[in-house]
Design an enzyme around this catalytic site. Structure first.
Site, PDB file in Angstrom:
ATOM      1  N   ASP A 292      54.075 -14.711 -32.274  1.00  0.00           N
ATOM      2  CA  ASP A 292      53.402 -13.560 -32.872  1.00  0.00           C
ATOM      3  C   ASP A 292      52.285 -13.947 -33.833  1.00  0.00           C
ATOM      4  OD1 ASP A 292      55.136 -11.955 -31.485  1.00  0.00           O
ATOM      5  OD2 ASP A 292      56.518 -11.676 -33.179  1.00  0.00           O
TER       6      ASP A 292
ATOM      7  N   SER B  22      46.543 -17.732 -25.267  1.00  0.00           N
ATOM      8  CA  SER B  22      47.457 -18.007 -24.163  1.00  0.00           C
ATOM      9  C   SER B  22      47.427 -19.513 -23.931  1.00  0.00           C
ATOM     10  CB  SER B  22      47.003 -17.276 -22.891  1.00  0.00           C
ATOM     11  OG  SER B  22      47.653 -17.799 -21.741  1.00  0.00           O
TER      12      SER B  22
ATOM     13  N   HIS C  53      24.585 -61.862  -0.775  1.00  0.00           N
ATOM     14  CA  HIS C  53      25.690 -62.200   0.141  1.00  0.00           C
ATOM     15  C   HIS C  53      26.503 -63.389  -0.385  1.00  0.00           C
ATOM     16  CE1 HIS C  53      23.858 -59.646   3.327  1.00  0.00           C
ATOM     17  NE2 HIS C  53      22.727 -60.088   2.806  1.00  0.00           N
TER      18      HIS C  53
ATOM     19  N   SER D 290      47.406 -71.186 -18.446  1.00  0.00           N
ATOM     20  CA  SER D 290      48.494 -71.458 -17.510  1.00  0.00           C
ATOM     21  C   SER D 290      49.727 -71.919 -18.259  1.00  0.00           C
ATOM     22  CB  SER D 290      48.071 -72.537 -16.505  1.00  0.00           C
ATOM     23  OG  SER D 290      49.165 -72.928 -15.690  1.00  0.00           O
ATOM     24  N   SER D 291      50.882 -71.549 -17.727  1.00  0.00           N
ATOM     25  CA  SER D 291      52.146 -72.006 -18.300  1.00  0.00           C
ATOM     26  C   SER D 291      52.540 -73.380 -17.766  1.00  0.00           C
ATOM     27  CB  SER D 291      53.259 -70.999 -17.984  1.00  0.00           C
ATOM     28  OG  SER D 291      53.425 -70.887 -16.571  1.00  0.00           O
TER      29      SER D 291
ATOM     30  N   LYS E  91      43.975 -75.603 -18.766  1.00  0.00           N
ATOM     31  CA  LYS E  91      43.341 -74.570 -17.941  1.00  0.00           C
ATOM     32  C   LYS E  91      42.979 -73.363 -18.812  1.00  0.00           C
ATOM     33  CE  LYS E  91      43.842 -72.381 -13.417  1.00  0.00           C
ATOM     34  NZ  LYS E  91      43.354 -71.044 -13.729  1.00  0.00           N
TER      35      LYS E  91
ATOM     36  N   GLU F   6      39.106 -60.277 -16.858  1.00  0.00           N
ATOM     37  CA  GLU F   6      40.250 -59.830 -16.058  1.00  0.00           C
ATOM     38  C   GLU F   6      40.842 -58.547 -16.629  1.00  0.00           C
ATOM     39  OE1 GLU F   6      41.571 -64.289 -14.514  1.00  0.00           O
ATOM     40  OE2 GLU F   6      42.711 -63.305 -16.106  1.00  0.00           O
TER      41      GLU F   6
END
Length: 464
Positions: free
Chosen positions: A130, A137, A186, A316-317, A322, A329
């Site tokens: 109210d 709405s 290309h 890298s693990s 690296k 990414e």
């Protein structure tokens, strides 16, 4: 002591968590939609609270609500906008398609808090329907909130981020303006370009992205508020929609206006779908830019290795030393998500059945997620990657000198067929084009130096 209290709505009694600010209708929705655990974002709740605050003020100014009641509602809605009750927005994204459950979630929170904040002597029991929802709405509140939140997020986050990335490319391009590298078509060696020319191409993509967003925002600033249930404006003051848009413009500093046609504004999400399409276009462009930098950075020994992106973390693990292009990414994954979100919005936009689109919550969620993750990723891209990259000038120069396609500049002097023979021989023997051309033509050293100067080739026209 019980952890619950009993609340009532038009359908009867409901158990609600004792400390929750929401009421029965929200609890029914929580029970009905145990779907994803996804909730509306901070941007959406901020915009919804801001809308409710300004609506209360407008209703008071129009004499539709008692000033003391409206003041309490506005204060409570302001707290919602500022994040005080985010934990009480408990309804899943995948709910009733109008977003009625979330509108009532806000109305119930604001009503309970407004009753706590109302001035002494105010006897009115502030009601979620109210009073808080007066003249509204869900069918105009939720699509209006989508637009407010999206416009704000684009202007405050995404556009500044795109401009920052554009500037980073321009500055790096200027820094390496005289560095000539091998162009590629290309993915194969083509005529030379400068680092600056390549980076200016990226900068232009970003400028066009900003232009696309600004154009789409022209439609997003039309607000459905004032159409109430089906667009006719039943149960609201005829001046209400325009005054709400005016109040929101003043509150945000952005130019909002009442929808020219409430039937269009509530039965479709064409404007949000258009904006999403522009976000997708920007994501496609950023995917290209990110992948170009990944290729140019590839190596360090067996790849292209033209640029060096800053080492930010071990890559890298298992492989010591690296280093990966992690920022690029991250950007490409964000782009993939934005493209997917656009697909969901495209499907949702088709659900404008007669006077209402019934996939508003999923449009809101996906659109705002796209804007925000794009903005954050783009800014991170500028700060942590582009602004810090360097160019491997020696390797770039060596690759340019060994590029057999440089012979293209000799076409006007010796013809295509002769030039092709020189290119094949240079490639087969791994020798510079200039050296082979000296053996196979009558051109002087001066003519060869002029024609085969890579920096001259980047300036267009004929080599003299």
């Amino acid at each position: 002591m019980s952890k619950f209290r009993i609340e009532k709505d038009s359908m009867g009694e409901v158990k609600v968590p004792k400390d929750a600010y929401y009421g029965a209708q929200t609890q029914r929705a929580v029970d009905n939609f145990p779907v994803s655990g996804l909730r509306f974002s901070r941007h959406f709740i901020e915009a919804l609270g801001l809308l409710k605050k300004n609506i209360a003020d407008v209703n008071a100014s129009l004499g539709e609500l008692d000033e003391d009641v409206a003041s309490a509602i506005a204060k409570a809605a302001g707290e919602v906008s500022n994040g005080k009750f985010d934990q009480d927005f408990a309804v899943d994204i995948f709910q009733t398609g109008s977003g009625t459950s979330t509108n009532m979630n806000a109305n119930e929170i604001i009503a309970k808090r407004a009753n706590e904040l109302k001035a002494e002597g105010v006897e009115t029991d502030i009601h979620p329907n109210d009073h808080v929802n007066y003249g509204q709405s869900s069918n105009d509140v939720i699509p209006t909130t989508i637009r407010i939140a999206a416009v704000t997020a684009v202007k405050e986050n995404l556009i500044p981020a795109l401009k920052e990335l554009k500037k980073a490319f321009e500055e790096k391009g200027e820094e390496f303006s005289e560095v000539v590298k091998t162009g590629r078509t290309h993915l194969m060696d083509a005529m030379p370009v400068t680092i600056q020319q390549e980076f200016e191409g990226y900068a232009r993509q970003l400028s066009l992205g900003v232009e696309r967003l600004e154009s789409a925002l022209e439609r997003m600033t039309e607000l459905p508020q004032g159409g109430t249930a089906v667009g006719t404006g039943l149960n609201t003051n005829p001046e209400f929609g325009a005054k709400v848009a005016e109040a929101l413009s003043e509150a945000t500093g952005f130019s909002f206006r009442e929808a020219e046609n409430h039937f269009e504004a509530q039965s479709t999400v064409d404007a949000p779908a258009e904006l999403s399409g522009q976000l997708k276009t920007i994501a496609v462009g950023l995917m290209k830019i990110s992948n170009d930098l990944r290729w140019m950075n590839s190596g360090p020994n067996s790849g292209i290795g033209e640029i060096q992106l800053e080492a930010l973390q071990p890559g890298s693990s298992i492989m010591p030393g690296k280093i990966n292009p992690v920022i690029e990414e991250s950007v490409t994954m964000v782009c993939a998500q934005v493209i997917g979100n656009d697909s969901a919005i495209t499907v949702a936009a088709q659900s404008g059945n007669f006077e209402l689109n019934v996939m508003l919550p999923v449009v809101a969620h996906n659109l705002l997620e796209s804007i925000n993750i794009l903005g954050n990723a783009v800014r991170n891209f500028a700060e942590r990657s582009v602004s810090r990259l360097s160019v491997n000038k020696g390797k770039v120069a060596d690759m340019v000198g060994r590029n057999p396609v440089l012979v293209t500049a000799l076409n006007p002097l010796i013809g295509y067929d002769k030039a092709a023979k020189i290119a094949k021989k240079a490639f087969k023997e791994g020798r510079p084009v200039k050296e082979v051309a000296r053996e196979m033509t009558d051109l002087s050293d001066e003519e060869l130096d002029q024609a085969l100067d890579p920096i001259n080739m980047t300036k267009g026209g004929f080599m003299e």
